[in-house]
Design an enzyme around this catalytic site. Structure first.
Site, PDB file in Angstrom:
ATOM      1  N   LYS A 135      29.323  36.670  39.530  1.00 13.62           N
ATOM      2  CA  LYS A 135      29.787  37.634  38.522  1.00 13.62           C
ATOM      3  C   LYS A 135      28.708  38.685  38.381  1.00 13.62           C
ATOM      4  O   LYS A 135      27.528  38.399  38.584  1.00 13.62           O
ATOM      5  CB  LYS A 135      29.988  36.945  37.167  1.00 13.62           C
ATOM      6  N   ASP A 175      36.783  43.523  36.253  1.00 10.39           N
ATOM      7  CA  ASP A 175      36.828  42.705  35.030  1.00 10.39           C
ATOM      8  C   ASP A 175      36.867  43.732  33.891  1.00 10.39           C
ATOM      9  O   ASP A 175      37.266  44.890  34.120  1.00 10.39           O
ATOM     10  CB  ASP A 175      35.589  41.781  34.948  1.00 10.39           C
TER      11      ASP A 175
HETATM   12  P1  NDP Z   1      40.287  45.557  30.447  1.00 12.62           P
HETATM   13  O1  NDP Z   1      39.018  46.299  30.401  1.00 12.62           O
HETATM   14  O2  NDP Z   1      41.413  46.082  31.255  1.00 12.62           O
HETATM   15  O3  NDP Z   1      40.834  45.305  28.976  1.00 12.62           O
HETATM   16  C1  NDP Z   1      40.053  44.644  28.045  1.00 12.62           C
HETATM   17  C2  NDP Z   1      40.828  44.551  26.744  1.00 12.62           C
HETATM   18  O4  NDP Z   1      40.157  43.644  25.887  1.00 12.62           O
HETATM   19  C3  NDP Z   1      40.887  45.878  26.001  1.00 12.62           C
HETATM   20  O5  NDP Z   1      42.055  45.928  25.235  1.00 12.62           O
HETATM   21  C4  NDP Z   1      39.652  45.795  25.109  1.00 12.62           C
HETATM   22  O6  NDP Z   1      39.694  46.602  23.945  1.00 12.62           O
HETATM   23  C5  NDP Z   1      39.664  44.339  24.726  1.00 12.62           C
HETATM   24  N1  NDP Z   1      38.292  43.895  24.451  1.00 12.62           N
HETATM   25  C6  NDP Z   1      37.234  43.953  25.286  1.00 12.62           C
HETATM   26  N2  NDP Z   1      36.123  43.525  24.669  1.00 12.62           N
HETATM   27  C7  NDP Z   1      36.500  43.185  23.432  1.00 12.62           C
HETATM   28  C8  NDP Z   1      35.805  42.671  22.310  1.00 12.62           C
HETATM   29  N3  NDP Z   1      34.496  42.419  22.358  1.00 12.62           N
HETATM   30  N4  NDP Z   1      36.517  42.440  21.174  1.00 12.62           N
HETATM   31  C9  NDP Z   1      37.841  42.697  21.112  1.00 12.62           C
HETATM   32  N5  NDP Z   1      38.554  43.207  22.142  1.00 12.62           N
HETATM   33  C10 NDP Z   1      37.890  43.437  23.271  1.00 12.62           C
HETATM   34  O7  NDP Z   1      39.880  44.079  30.938  1.00 12.62           O
HETATM   35  P2  NDP Z   1      40.795  42.937  31.560  1.00 12.62           P
HETATM   36  O8  NDP Z   1      42.150  42.990  30.989  1.00 12.62           O
HETATM   37  O9  NDP Z   1      40.615  42.948  33.022  1.00 12.62           O
HETATM   38  O10 NDP Z   1      40.037  41.623  31.033  1.00 12.62           O
HETATM   39  C11 NDP Z   1      40.403  40.959  29.837  1.00 12.62           C
HETATM   40  C12 NDP Z   1      39.917  39.520  29.893  1.00 12.62           C
HETATM   41  O11 NDP Z   1      40.505  38.850  31.031  1.00 12.62           O
HETATM   42  C13 NDP Z   1      38.402  39.348  30.070  1.00 12.62           C
HETATM   43  O12 NDP Z   1      37.992  38.184  29.397  1.00 12.62           O
HETATM   44  C14 NDP Z   1      38.250  39.114  31.568  1.00 12.62           C
HETATM   45  O13 NDP Z   1      37.063  38.420  31.884  1.00 12.62           O
HETATM   46  C15 NDP Z   1      39.490  38.267  31.838  1.00 12.62           C
HETATM   47  N6  NDP Z   1      39.950  38.207  33.220  1.00 12.62           N
HETATM   48  C16 NDP Z   1      40.241  39.339  33.916  1.00 12.62           C
HETATM   49  C17 NDP Z   1      40.705  39.252  35.200  1.00 12.62           C
HETATM   50  C18 NDP Z   1      41.130  40.460  35.965  1.00 12.62           C
HETATM   51  O14 NDP Z   1      41.638  40.283  37.080  1.00 12.62           O
HETATM   52  N7  NDP Z   1      40.983  41.667  35.448  1.00 12.62           N
HETATM   53  C19 NDP Z   1      40.822  37.957  35.891  1.00 12.62           C
HETATM   54  C20 NDP Z   1      40.565  36.819  35.036  1.00 12.62           C
HETATM   55  C21 NDP Z   1      40.132  36.967  33.765  1.00 12.62           C
HETATM   56  P3  NDP Z   1      38.797  47.931  23.868  1.00 12.62           P
HETATM   57  O15 NDP Z   1      39.482  48.914  24.745  1.00 12.62           O
HETATM   58  O16 NDP Z   1      38.789  48.296  22.432  1.00 12.62           O
HETATM   59  O17 NDP Z   1      37.423  47.557  24.367  1.00 12.62           O
HETATM   60  O1  2IT Z   2      37.342  36.501  35.879  1.00 10.28           O
HETATM   61  C1  2IT Z   2      37.915  36.685  36.968  1.00 10.28           C
HETATM   62  O2  2IT Z   2      38.411  35.757  37.626  1.00 10.28           O
HETATM   63  C2  2IT Z   2      38.002  38.058  37.468  1.00 10.28           C
HETATM   64  N1  2IT Z   2      37.564  38.979  36.803  1.00 10.28           N
HETATM   65  C3  2IT Z   2      38.612  38.335  38.820  1.00 10.28           C
HETATM   66  C4  2IT Z   2      37.640  38.067  39.908  1.00 10.28           C
HETATM   67  C5  2IT Z   2      38.060  38.484  41.280  1.00 10.28           C
HETATM   68  O3  2IT Z   2      37.210  38.354  42.173  1.00 10.28           O
HETATM   69  O4  2IT Z   2      39.193  38.920  41.507  1.00 10.28           O
END
Ligand code: NDP
Ligand code: 2IT
Length: 456
Positions: A135, A175
């Site tokens: 990561k 992420d």
């Molecule tokens: P994005 O940046 O696309 O979206 C993040 C969202 O979460 C936004 O709405 C943001 O709001 C909110 N957010 C972020 N930080 C905080 C916080 N501290 N408190 C409250 N709200 C918060 O990210 P993703 O959708 O990609 O990721 C969301 C979650 O999913 C994370 O935990 C990530 O690790 C996990 N994840 C993502 C994967 C992926 O493929 N993208 C895979 C597996 C897990 P704001 O705009 O106000 O910051």
């Molecule tokens: O938390 C996660 O699994 C991710 N942000 C996706 C990682 C990836 O390599 O696609």
């Protein structure tokens, strides 16, 4: 062993292990939390499987292979020079190249990078694909930055990172704060510095090696996983009231798939508050949210101005809204004990963790004691990295699969993850402790590989 009923002898072993880990890694609270949640299931298992103890596996698995920390200097639009900190934690490559996302968010620190990379080991193992775990990211705050500023930051970040990654060594992805725009800037810089076109990042644009369904994969996969859990009880998503936190990549495609399967989405959120739409967040509204967040980089509060019948709750999280299924899809520790209690009190029967470690240890205990269907992040959100793995395969064979083929593969992978959780997580009374199942199933494969390699 469910975390709610840990035997006294196991408790002592866990405390002893955790006290050493905390001493070796002072002040890394998120890392401590992720390891504690993991060893609560795995230490009781290791006690009955001596080879893992004899080989010092837990001590070795909780020490990253290496950590790279670097300065990222860049220039903003006003000509001011800025300096942020970049990270890449290469945690474990026992079963494949290091693999995991990059997070750009002001809260990023070493503890958060290490917890995410640690959980990635077992998540990636569960996918059944040959993926190690890493990561990375930066405390750079992308909010309010111009496209040119984002580009300059990404280029500077990659100018250092490129020395440490490669298609068979370490393959980053997105992420929080890192989506297709950022991946494209970083891929462009890697290609320029190395003079090679390879699958060194996943989540790329479709024209330059990206995979169909990667954008959708985490959210879709999470809903497929919840659907598997519900089906094991003869139930389904159809007709279910669902609440989602976040409004980014994972939240958007979770909402999309829930709608496709006949469920109703009631909430979305961002870090400033949540919106509740009693009429349901339908396909048309989700398309509007995608544009709001990805093109205009707007706030979720604007939803309530646009869609009649919806309300915005500033500074609050959605967990008090009555629902059947909850999908925390924003960030770590967004469901605390009292939030979990509110969900149970209001009739929630299933949780699918789209975010990483969104529920704290006390919250998980509440879910397990209530014996609801609790789908932990390692299992429920593995669809994203799984399709990243499929993107790597397509890049290696220089082919691309259709949307239908890729979604079918994703669905099969989520089904296999569910099966592994049931195999290792079913308790004597028939309750499936998915957290325990995911931890042990993910662990066994990586631990067996580590033993086979000898002392390395
Ligand atoms: P994005 O940046 O696309 O979206 C993040 C969202 O979460 C936004 O709405 C943001 O709001 C909110 N957010 C972020 N930080 C905080 C916080 N501290 N408190 C409250 N709200 C918060 O990210 P993703 O959708 O990609 O990721 C969301 C979650 O999913 C994370 O935990 C990530 O690790 C996990 N994840 C993502 C994967 C992926 O493929 N993208 C895979 C597996 C897990 P704001 O705009 O106000 O910051
Ligand atoms: O938390 C996660 O699994 C991710 N942000 C996706 C990682 C990836 O390599 O696609």
């Amino acid at each position: 062993m469910s975390t709610s009923v840990i035997k006294e002898s196991h408790k002592q072993e866990i405390e002893k292990f955790m006290s050493g880990l905390k001493k070796r890694n002072p002040n890394e609270i998120e890392f401590h939390q992720a390891v504690e949640e993991f060893v609560q299931s795995v230490i009781p298992y290791i006690i009955d499987h001596k080879q893992y103890k004899d080989n010092y596996i837990l001590e070795r698995l909780t020490e990253p292979d290496r950590i790279i920390v670097f300065r990222v200097s860049w220039e903003d639009d006003e000509g001011n020079i800025r300096a942020d900190r970049g990270y890449r934690v290469q945690f474990n490559n026992s079963i494949g190249p290091y693999k995991g996302g990059l997070r750009f968010h002001p809260s990023v620190n070493l503890s958060i990078m290490k917890f995410l990379a640690f959980e990635q080991i077992f998540k990636n193992s569960l996918t059944t694909l040959p993926l190690g775990a890493g990561k990375g990211g930066s405390n750079f705050n992308p909010k309010g930055k111009s496209d040119k500023e984002i580009m300059r930051f990404c280029q500077s970040f990659m100018t250092e990172l490129h020395k440490h990654i490669g298609p068979s060594c370490d393959v980053p992805a997105g992420d929080i704060g890192v989506g297709s725009r950022e991946i494209s800037y970083m891929f462009g810089q890697y290609k320029r510095l190395r003079d090679e076109f390879s699958g060194v990042l996943t989540g790329k644009g479709l024209a330059y090696g990206g995979s169909l369904i990667r954008t959708e994969a985490t959210g879709y996969g999470c809903v497929f996983f919840v659907q598997e859990m519900l089906q094991s009880k003869g139930d389904s998503i159809e007709g279910k009231n669902c609440i989602i936190s976040g409004s980014g990549n994972v939240a958007q495609y979770t909402a999309e798939k829930i709608n496709q399967l006949g469920g109703k989405v009631l909430t979305l959120s961002d870090s400033a508050g949540f919106i509740y739409d009693k009429n349901g967040i339908t396909h048309e509204k989700i398309e509007w949210v995608k544009k709001l967040k990805d093109q205009r980089r707007g706030r979720i509060s604007e939803y309530a101005d646009k869609w009649p019948g919806s309300e915005y709750f500033a500074g609050q999280k959605p967990w008090n809204v009555p629902c059947d299924v909850a999908f925390p899809s924003a960030t770590q520790n967004e469901i605390l004990e009292e939030d979990a209690e509110a969900l149970i009190k209001n009739g929630c029967i299933a949780v699918g963790e789209g975010a990483n470690m969104p529920t704290n240890i006390d919250g998980v205990r509440v879910f397990e004691q209530a014996k609801i269907l609790y789908g932990p992040a390692k299992a429920a959100n593995a669809g994203g990295v799984a399709v990243s793995g499929l993107e790597m395969t397509q890049n290696s064979i220089r082919m691309s699969w259709t949307r239908e083929e890729t979604e079918k593969k994703l669905k099969e992978i989520m089904k296999r993850i569910h099966e592994q959780c049931v195999e290792y997580g079913k308790e004597e009374d028939g309750y499936v402790n998915y957290a325990k199942g995911a931890n042990i199933a993910g662990f066994v494969k990586v631990a067996d590989a580590a033993i086979a390699y000898g002392v390395v």
